[in-house]
Design a protein around this motif. Structure first.
Motif, PDB file in Angstrom:
ATOM      1  N   MET A  40       0.561  -1.244   0.136  1.00  0.00           N
ATOM      2  CA  MET A  40       0.066   0.076  -0.127  1.00  0.00           C
ATOM      3  C   MET A  40       0.827   1.272   0.071  1.00  0.00           C
ATOM      4  O   MET A  40       0.386   2.506  -0.416  1.00  0.00           O
ATOM      5  CB  MET A  40      -0.995   0.036   1.069  1.00  0.00           C
ATOM      6  N   LEU A  41       2.314   1.251   0.413  1.00  0.00           N
ATOM      7  CA  LEU A  41       2.961   2.447   0.501  1.00  0.00           C
ATOM      8  C   LEU A  41       3.473   2.729  -0.953  1.00  0.00           C
ATOM      9  O   LEU A  41       3.969   3.909  -1.070  1.00  0.00           O
ATOM     10  CB  LEU A  41       4.262   1.999   1.424  1.00  0.00           C
ATOM     11  N   TYR A  42       3.628   1.895  -1.651  1.00  0.00           N
ATOM     12  CA  TYR A  42       4.301   1.974  -2.921  1.00  0.00           C
ATOM     13  C   TYR A  42       3.444   3.067  -4.046  1.00  0.00           C
ATOM     14  O   TYR A  42       4.185   3.996  -4.343  1.00  0.00           O
ATOM     15  CB  TYR A  42       4.403   0.743  -3.786  1.00  0.00           C
ATOM     16  N   PRO A  43       2.209   3.233  -4.119  1.00  0.00           N
ATOM     17  CA  PRO A  43       1.607   4.176  -4.684  1.00  0.00           C
ATOM     18  C   PRO A  43       1.690   5.632  -3.889  1.00  0.00           C
ATOM     19  O   PRO A  43       1.855   6.502  -4.800  1.00  0.00           O
ATOM     20  CB  PRO A  43       0.020   3.756  -4.565  1.00  0.00           C
ATOM     21  N   VAL A  44       1.760   5.563  -2.832  1.00  0.00           N
ATOM     22  CA  VAL A  44       1.804   6.884  -1.988  1.00  0.00           C
ATOM     23  C   VAL A  44       3.220   7.443  -2.559  1.00  0.00           C
ATOM     24  O   VAL A  44       3.240   8.589  -2.865  1.00  0.00           O
ATOM     25  CB  VAL A  44       1.900   6.585  -0.670  1.00  0.00           C
ATOM     26  N   PHE A  45       4.508   6.639  -2.517  1.00  0.00           N
ATOM     27  CA  PHE A  45       5.668   7.263  -2.690  1.00  0.00           C
ATOM     28  C   PHE A  45       5.801   7.453  -4.177  1.00  0.00           C
ATOM     29  O   PHE A  45       6.565   8.192  -4.779  1.00  0.00           O
ATOM     30  CB  PHE A  45       6.593   6.391  -2.287  1.00  0.00           C
ATOM     31  N   ALA A  46       5.037   6.681  -5.148  1.00  0.00           N
ATOM     32  CA  ALA A  46       5.048   6.923  -6.322  1.00  0.00           C
ATOM     33  C   ALA A  46       4.289   8.295  -6.671  1.00  0.00           C
ATOM     34  O   ALA A  46       4.878   9.140  -7.647  1.00  0.00           O
ATOM     35  CB  ALA A  46       4.209   5.931  -7.131  1.00  0.00           C
ATOM     36  N   ILE A  47       3.385   8.725  -5.956  1.00  0.00           N
ATOM     37  CA  ILE A  47       2.839   9.979  -6.245  1.00  0.00           C
ATOM     38  C   ILE A  47       3.862  10.887  -5.784  1.00  0.00           C
ATOM     39  O   ILE A  47       3.916  12.295  -6.453  1.00  0.00           O
ATOM     40  CB  ILE A  47       1.584  10.117  -5.561  1.00  0.00           C
ATOM     41  N   PHE A  48       4.410  11.035  -4.753  1.00  0.00           N
ATOM     42  CA  PHE A  48       5.394  11.907  -4.506  1.00  0.00           C
ATOM     43  C   PHE A  48       6.629  12.134  -5.465  1.00  0.00           C
ATOM     44  O   PHE A  48       6.964  13.086  -5.734  1.00  0.00           O
ATOM     45  CB  PHE A  48       6.171  11.452  -3.012  1.00  0.00           C
ATOM     46  N   LEU A  49       6.879  11.198  -6.087  1.00  0.00           N
ATOM     47  CA  LEU A  49       8.027  10.961  -7.131  1.00  0.00           C
ATOM     48  C   LEU A  49       7.267  11.623  -8.298  1.00  0.00           C
ATOM     49  O   LEU A  49       8.158  12.657  -8.848  1.00  0.00           O
ATOM     50  CB  LEU A  49       8.288   9.701  -7.553  1.00  0.00           C
ATOM     51  N   ILE A  50       6.300  11.529  -8.538  1.00  0.00           N
ATOM     52  CA  ILE A  50       5.307  12.194  -9.979  1.00  0.00           C
ATOM     53  C   ILE A  50       5.575  13.666  -9.640  1.00  0.00           C
ATOM     54  O   ILE A  50       5.651  14.356 -10.537  1.00  0.00           O
ATOM     55  CB  ILE A  50       4.137  11.450 -10.136  1.00  0.00           C
ATOM     56  N   VAL A  51       4.844  13.931  -8.387  1.00  0.00           N
ATOM     57  CA  VAL A  51       4.622  15.382  -8.171  1.00  0.00           C
ATOM     58  C   VAL A  51       6.252  15.969  -7.945  1.00  0.00           C
ATOM     59  O   VAL A  51       6.206  17.117  -8.574  1.00  0.00           O
ATOM     60  CB  VAL A  51       4.021  15.527  -6.835  1.00  0.00           C
ATOM     61  N   GLY A  52       7.227  15.486  -7.534  1.00  0.00           N
ATOM     62  CA  GLY A  52       8.551  16.172  -7.402  1.00  0.00           C
ATOM     63  C   GLY A  52       8.864  16.176  -8.798  1.00  0.00           C
ATOM     64  O   GLY A  52       9.801  17.256  -8.992  1.00  0.00           O
ATOM     65  N   THR A  53       8.928  15.324  -9.760  1.00  0.00           N
ATOM     66  CA  THR A  53       9.291  15.387 -11.175  1.00  0.00           C
ATOM     67  C   THR A  53       8.596  16.469 -11.905  1.00  0.00           C
ATOM     68  O   THR A  53       9.380  17.079 -12.508  1.00  0.00           O
ATOM     69  CB  THR A  53       9.254  14.044 -11.784  1.00  0.00           C
TER      70      THR A  53
END
Length: 65
Positions: A40-53
């Motif tokens: 469940m944590l993978y999508p949360v950190f993926a969203i952080f990566l997408i927003v940061g990029t």
């Protein structure tokens, strides 16, 4: 050198540590429930990566005035 976006840093480190913990828990325990909670944590950190990029790319574009 410009500073790396905080969202990108959180997403990168979060994915790294979550994946390492996921591998360790899968190797140590044979229970599916213990390791599946980390999924469940993978999508949360993926969203952080997408927003940061997105923010870093937006900042890099030349300003049109």
């Amino acid at each position: 050198m410009r500073q790396i976006n905080l969202f990108f840093l959180i997403g990168t480190l979060g994915m790294l540590f979550t994946s390492m913990l996921h591998v360790l828990m899968a190797a140590i325990t044979s229970e599916e429930a213990a390791a599946s909670n980390l999924e469940m944590l993978y999508p949360v950190f993926a969203i952080f990566l997408i927003v940061g990029t997105w923010v870093m790319m937006k900042r890099k574009q030349p300003q049109e005035e």
